[in-house]
Write a protein that holds these residues in place. Sequence first.
Motif, PDB file in Angstrom:
ATOM      1  N   ALA A   1       0.824  -1.205   0.000  1.00 43.78           N
ATOM      2  CA  ALA A   1       0.000   0.000   0.000  1.00 43.78           C
ATOM      3  C   ALA A   1       0.860   1.257   0.000  1.00 43.78           C
ATOM      4  N   ARG A   2       2.140   1.083   0.289  1.00 42.58           N
ATOM      5  CA  ARG A   2       2.992   2.265   0.303  1.00 42.58           C
ATOM      6  C   ARG A   2       3.481   2.667  -1.085  1.00 42.58           C
ATOM      7  N   LEU A   3       3.333   1.768  -2.031  1.00 45.72           N
ATOM      8  CA  LEU A   3       3.811   2.080  -3.386  1.00 45.72           C
ATOM      9  C   LEU A   3       2.914   3.140  -4.024  1.00 45.72           C
ATOM     10  N   GLU A   4       3.490   3.868  -4.922  1.00 44.91           N
ATOM     11  CA  GLU A   4       2.735   4.951  -5.553  1.00 44.91           C
ATOM     12  C   GLU A   4       1.484   4.402  -6.243  1.00 44.91           C
ATOM     13  N   HIS A   5       1.639   3.260  -6.868  1.00 38.30           N
ATOM     14  CA  HIS A   5       0.482   2.640  -7.530  1.00 38.30           C
ATOM     15  C   HIS A   5       0.134   1.342  -6.823  1.00 38.30           C
ATOM     16  N   HIS A   6      -1.084   1.283  -6.308  1.00 37.69           N
ATOM     17  CA  HIS A   6      -1.532   0.013  -5.734  1.00 37.69           C
ATOM     18  C   HIS A   6      -3.047  -0.091  -5.810  1.00 37.69           C
ATOM     19  N   ARG A   7      -3.514  -1.309  -5.750  1.00 37.04           N
ATOM     20  CA  ARG A   7      -4.954  -1.552  -5.786  1.00 37.04           C
ATOM     21  C   ARG A   7      -5.246  -2.651  -4.772  1.00 37.04           C
ATOM     22  N   GLU A   8      -6.457  -2.604  -4.236  1.00 39.48           N
ATOM     23  CA  GLU A   8      -6.883  -3.717  -3.390  1.00 39.48           C
ATOM     24  C   GLU A   8      -8.244  -4.182  -3.868  1.00 39.48           C
ATOM     25  N   LEU A   9      -8.411  -5.486  -3.935  1.00 39.59           N
ATOM     26  CA  LEU A   9      -9.741  -5.982  -4.270  1.00 39.59           C
ATOM     27  C   LEU A   9      -9.933  -7.335  -3.601  1.00 39.59           C
ATOM     28  N   SER A  10     -11.153  -7.691  -3.463  1.00 40.74           N
ATOM     29  CA  SER A  10     -11.370  -9.029  -2.923  1.00 40.74           C
ATOM     30  C   SER A  10     -12.305  -9.761  -3.862  1.00 40.74           C
ATOM     31  N   VAL A  11     -11.935 -10.993  -4.167  1.00 36.58           N
ATOM     32  CA  VAL A  11     -12.660 -11.741  -5.198  1.00 36.58           C
ATOM     33  C   VAL A  11     -12.950 -13.159  -4.746  1.00 36.58           C
ATOM     34  N   ASP A  12     -13.939 -13.748  -5.370  1.00 40.49           N
ATOM     35  CA  ASP A  12     -14.274 -15.153  -5.134  1.00 40.49           C
ATOM     36  C   ASP A  12     -13.447 -16.025  -6.030  1.00 40.49           C
ATOM     37  N   LEU A  13     -12.203 -16.193  -5.674  1.00 40.53           N
ATOM     38  CA  LEU A  13     -11.331 -16.954  -6.565  1.00 40.53           C
ATOM     39  C   LEU A  13     -10.218 -17.499  -5.693  1.00 40.53           C
ATOM     40  N   PRO A  14      -9.881 -18.744  -5.889  1.00 34.48           N
ATOM     41  CA  PRO A  14      -8.790 -19.290  -5.069  1.00 34.48           C
ATOM     42  C   PRO A  14      -7.486 -18.547  -5.348  1.00 34.48           C
ATOM     43  N   PRO A  15      -6.649 -18.374  -4.352  1.00 39.20           N
ATOM     44  CA  PRO A  15      -5.399 -17.633  -4.494  1.00 39.20           C
ATOM     45  C   PRO A  15      -4.567 -18.088  -5.689  1.00 39.20           C
ATOM     46  N   ALA A  16      -4.442 -19.366  -5.880  1.00 32.38           N
ATOM     47  CA  ALA A  16      -3.610 -19.864  -6.978  1.00 32.38           C
ATOM     48  C   ALA A  16      -4.145 -19.369  -8.310  1.00 32.38           C
ATOM     49  N   GLU A  17      -5.485 -19.332  -8.388  1.00 30.38           N
ATOM     50  CA  GLU A  17      -6.109 -18.876  -9.635  1.00 30.38           C
ATOM     51  C   GLU A  17      -5.841 -17.392  -9.875  1.00 30.38           C
ATOM     52  N   VAL A  18      -5.869 -16.603  -8.792  1.00 26.88           N
ATOM     53  CA  VAL A  18      -5.585 -15.171  -8.892  1.00 26.88           C
ATOM     54  C   VAL A  18      -4.183 -14.970  -9.469  1.00 26.88           C
TER      55      VAL A  18
ATOM     56  N   GLY B   1     -14.142 -15.433   3.532  1.00 23.90           N
ATOM     57  CA  GLY B   1     -14.840 -16.145   2.459  1.00 23.90           C
ATOM     58  C   GLY B   1     -14.292 -15.854   1.087  1.00 23.90           C
ATOM     59  N   ALA B   2     -13.692 -14.703   0.897  1.00 25.84           N
ATOM     60  CA  ALA B   2     -13.147 -14.372  -0.417  1.00 25.84           C
ATOM     61  C   ALA B   2     -11.632 -14.249  -0.300  1.00 25.84           C
ATOM     62  N   THR B   3     -11.029 -13.973  -1.455  1.00 28.34           N
ATOM     63  CA  THR B   3      -9.584 -13.790  -1.430  1.00 28.34           C
ATOM     64  C   THR B   3      -9.273 -12.308  -1.532  1.00 28.34           C
ATOM     65  N   LEU B   4      -8.451 -11.838  -0.606  1.00 30.30           N
ATOM     66  CA  LEU B   4      -8.059 -10.429  -0.615  1.00 30.30           C
ATOM     67  C   LEU B   4      -6.804 -10.296  -1.472  1.00 30.30           C
ATOM     68  N   VAL B   5      -6.901  -9.467  -2.528  1.00 28.50           N
ATOM     69  CA  VAL B   5      -5.771  -9.326  -3.447  1.00 28.50           C
ATOM     70  C   VAL B   5      -5.205  -7.921  -3.339  1.00 28.50           C
ATOM     71  N   THR B   6      -3.905  -7.824  -3.165  1.00 27.02           N
ATOM     72  CA  THR B   6      -3.247  -6.514  -3.186  1.00 27.02           C
ATOM     73  C   THR B   6      -2.296  -6.475  -4.365  1.00 27.02           C
ATOM     74  N   LEU B   7      -2.438  -5.426  -5.151  1.00 26.96           N
ATOM     75  CA  LEU B   7      -1.556  -5.254  -6.304  1.00 26.96           C
ATOM     76  C   LEU B   7      -0.702  -4.010  -6.077  1.00 26.96           C
ATOM     77  N   GLY B   8       0.517  -4.060  -6.530  1.00 26.55           N
ATOM     78  CA  GLY B   8       1.374  -2.867  -6.419  1.00 26.55           C
ATOM     79  C   GLY B   8       2.324  -2.820  -7.591  1.00 26.55           C
ATOM     80  N   ALA B   9       2.741  -1.623  -7.951  1.00 28.44           N
ATOM     81  CA  ALA B   9       3.675  -1.509  -9.075  1.00 28.44           C
ATOM     82  C   ALA B   9       4.640  -0.354  -8.845  1.00 28.44           C
ATOM     83  N   LEU B  10       5.805  -0.527  -9.404  1.00 28.51           N
ATOM     84  CA  LEU B  10       6.898   0.433  -9.243  1.00 28.51           C
ATOM     85  C   LEU B  10       7.536   0.661 -10.598  1.00 28.51           C
ATOM     86  N   SER B  11       7.984   1.875 -10.829  1.00 31.47           N
ATOM     87  CA  SER B  11       8.745   2.100 -12.048  1.00 31.47           C
ATOM     88  C   SER B  11       9.933   2.977 -11.721  1.00 31.47           C
ATOM     89  N   LYS B  12      11.003   2.784 -12.467  1.00 31.56           N
ATOM     90  CA  LYS B  12      12.192   3.584 -12.214  1.00 31.56           C
ATOM     91  C   LYS B  12      12.103   4.939 -12.905  1.00 31.56           C
TER      92      LYS B  12
END
Lengths: 528, 319
Positions: A121-138, A478-489
């Motif tokens: 969450a500290r990265l300049e770009h990040h997203r959080e979502l929660s989905v009905d999907l097994p972690p491996a599938e995510v 019950g769902a999977t909490l997904v955190t996405l983050g990205a960095l660029s130089k």
Amino acid sequence: MTDIQQPKLSALGWARWAWRQLTSMRTALFLLLLLAVAALPGSIWPQRSIDPVRTANYIADHPRIGPWLDRLGFFEVYASPWFSAVYLLLFLSLVGCVLPRLRVHVRALRTPPPRVPARLARLEHHRELSVDLPPAEVLAQARVVLGRRYRVATTDKTLSAEGGYGRETGNLLFHVALLGIIVGVAIGHIFGWKGDVIVPVGTGFANTEIRYDTIQYGPRVNPRDFTPFSLTLDKLTVTFEDQVGGRGQFGSPRQFVADVTTHARPGAPGVRQTLAVNHPIEMDGATVFLLGNGYAPVITVRDKDGKVLYSQATPFLARDNNYTSSGAVKVSGASPKELGFFGNFLPTGVITDDQGPISIFPDARDPALALGLYEGELAPGGDGGSVYTLNTEKMTQVKADSGDILRIWLKPGETMKLPGDRGSITFDRVERWAGLSIRHDPARWLTLGSALLALGALIAQLTIKRRRVFVRVAPGDGATLVTLGALSKSDDAGLGDVLDKIGAAITSSAGSPRHTPPRQTPVRGSNR
Amino acid sequence: MNTTLALYANYAIYSAIAVLTLAMLAYALYLSRAVPARGEVRDREVVMAGGGPGTAGASPSESATPVETVNAGARWSGVGLSFSTLAALLIGASLLLRGLAVHRPPLGNLYEFVCAASFFVMVGFVGWSRRRDLSWLGIFVVTPVLLMLMLAVKAFYTEASALMPALQSYWLSIHVSMAVISVAVFTLGAIVALLYLLVDRFERAGRAPGWARVLPGARDLERTAYSFHIVAFPLWTFTVIAGAIWARQAWASYWNWDPKEVWSFIIWVVYAAYLHARATTGVTRQKATWIAVAGFSCIIINYTIVNMFFVGQHSYAGT
Ligand code: HEM
């Protein structure tokens, strides 16, 4: 950055320090700017290698600063020690910069992407979502989106990916290609040569050193190894603008084309070819260019008994856009004193009150010769000067019977008797001459290839973005909490899109999302 | 040579100058209408001191400007854009007519070069306007283009005619059209770079004149300027390479340190320094941007002073 507080540095320490300074980005920046400044004088002052006559005139016109500027190299800027010092230091810095970065880059290419940072969450770009999907599938979905452009490392809860190595590859290639250009230029100087020669129509020229009017060659060139091709100038077509009036167009050249016959070597069959501006001829080991043209009036000088002392097409050099041309006729066979004619050829001649005889159009519409006559010694001490001028040191100007200075004004076909028993001069007709330049540069393909490589690599480094993308999955209620983050130089406007794409892929494969609060931290600060 | 077409080409340029003047007036009205009441200025100062408008990518004028002000000026910005589009078409028509009149690409002398560069600046601006609201940029693009065209007509005008032999080559189209396009992109880059330096000064001072409120934040402007430059720089690199290839064809040597070549080199090196500076830690964005501005000054010198006063093989480009 540097350890200034260190009390004493050994010689090696100093050397290291100097090297680090030289190879720093700041030094490179400074040297680049310095290179731009150092290149400047060459556009202001005439350069000897390009225009020796103008350079000599400039020095003569500025007796005070001229010699000083000369001593400081301002007339040979691009061969001067200071210009060379700047670019050599720059390229040294470049090598010192590229080599370590090459090592780092190769290592980076082989190491897997770094682990996922603890707090995405500290990265300049990040997203959080929660989905009905097994972690491996995510993680699998994320992998699909990232595709083959990224190197991916996964654990069962995380995915980290790195892409855009091409940026650094491009950057290194670009800098190396710059080295290639300078090496190509250097090889061209060492192993290349160039010669210039004036060839009147109807005459020829053979590729040997003595045949050239001027020739320059690199230290590793032996003119005896020149391939012995030859060339005859059959015809030269020159046309000038005579339709359009107005500033800057009337009288401009429109067409220079030479018909030539070439022989690859003595005795080889002749090949008829067309040589023109923008259409050089490739010979074995050299390229022939048509660079200039002018007039060569055919002049005959006879003695008082009618014996021919001199008869040839005599090239005159154009001095202005209307081809007012100057030249000399040196009659060394005249007696008792040698004769030297000096003056102008005018393709369309008029005599004006203020400027004397001048040409008003570059084409030979109404040709005239305006000459004066000197007698005496043509080459005192063996120094006759150039073929286009007279050395009048040991000569006196001949006067007409009236006592005025003798002025010769001839149209084609006319003959004038010279005063005293000096014989006569005839202006038979006008020929044209072609100024040919013959060049050999063995490294030009290296230079060109490097330049194109530099361009391609530059485009790669400026368009490819080095990115890191992280995904973390955690089982939520019950769902999977997904955190996405990205960095660029680098500045990377498209970074958020990558995350959006991954998010979209995950949610769509999960069906309708439970809740998707894509958040983005606001941009802060005006500097990174 | 078709003198009628050449004459129409000139009429098209005069019309473009007239239309650009109208566009300039419209954009000036837009900016002046955007001047807020006194109370609002103070609001704006607070916003600026806080670090410019919000998210990158959103249209800056919308995010930073109170709705009523936008409405007051919006009409005029639309008028400005219409006139700009018309001007671009007129300049394009003039180029086309001149090209048809002389049966060659209209890139043979400085007059034609300036017209073509103006055309690409306008096309770039109008094209980009379709994707983003560029009302804030209008006057800063239209005014320099107007000045360029007036200078071209007054000082650089050259009668339509065929080309001298050194220019009769397909490399003319490649080399010169690339030069024109990259100069056009550099021009847009320089305009945005200068605006960045200005807005940056306002932001740091914490106060800005009213019209500046429609401009995007400094950070946004800086990035935009950079984007222009990284497009223009490879184009210029290509221009120089193509020029070198052509120079070998026409003048026997790919690099002769002719004044024009010297300046192309200087321009290239200065812009390389800009890109470098931007990637060098410890060099601020402001300083880096000044280098880009210096690069553009070199471009201007190259096409004015160098063309007209320095003796070299390229001299024909002048008068
Ligand atoms: C002949 C001299 C040089 C020229 C013309 C040149 C030109 C350039 C250009 C045009 C870029 C692209 C900038 C960008 O990616 O935005 C660049 C990047 C770079 N140059 Fe050079 N350079 C030169 C010498 C050097 C030297 C001596 C060094 C090392 C001290 C160096 C280090 C770098 C680095 C590290 C980058 C990457 C910057 C980034 O992170 O994007 N260069 N150079």
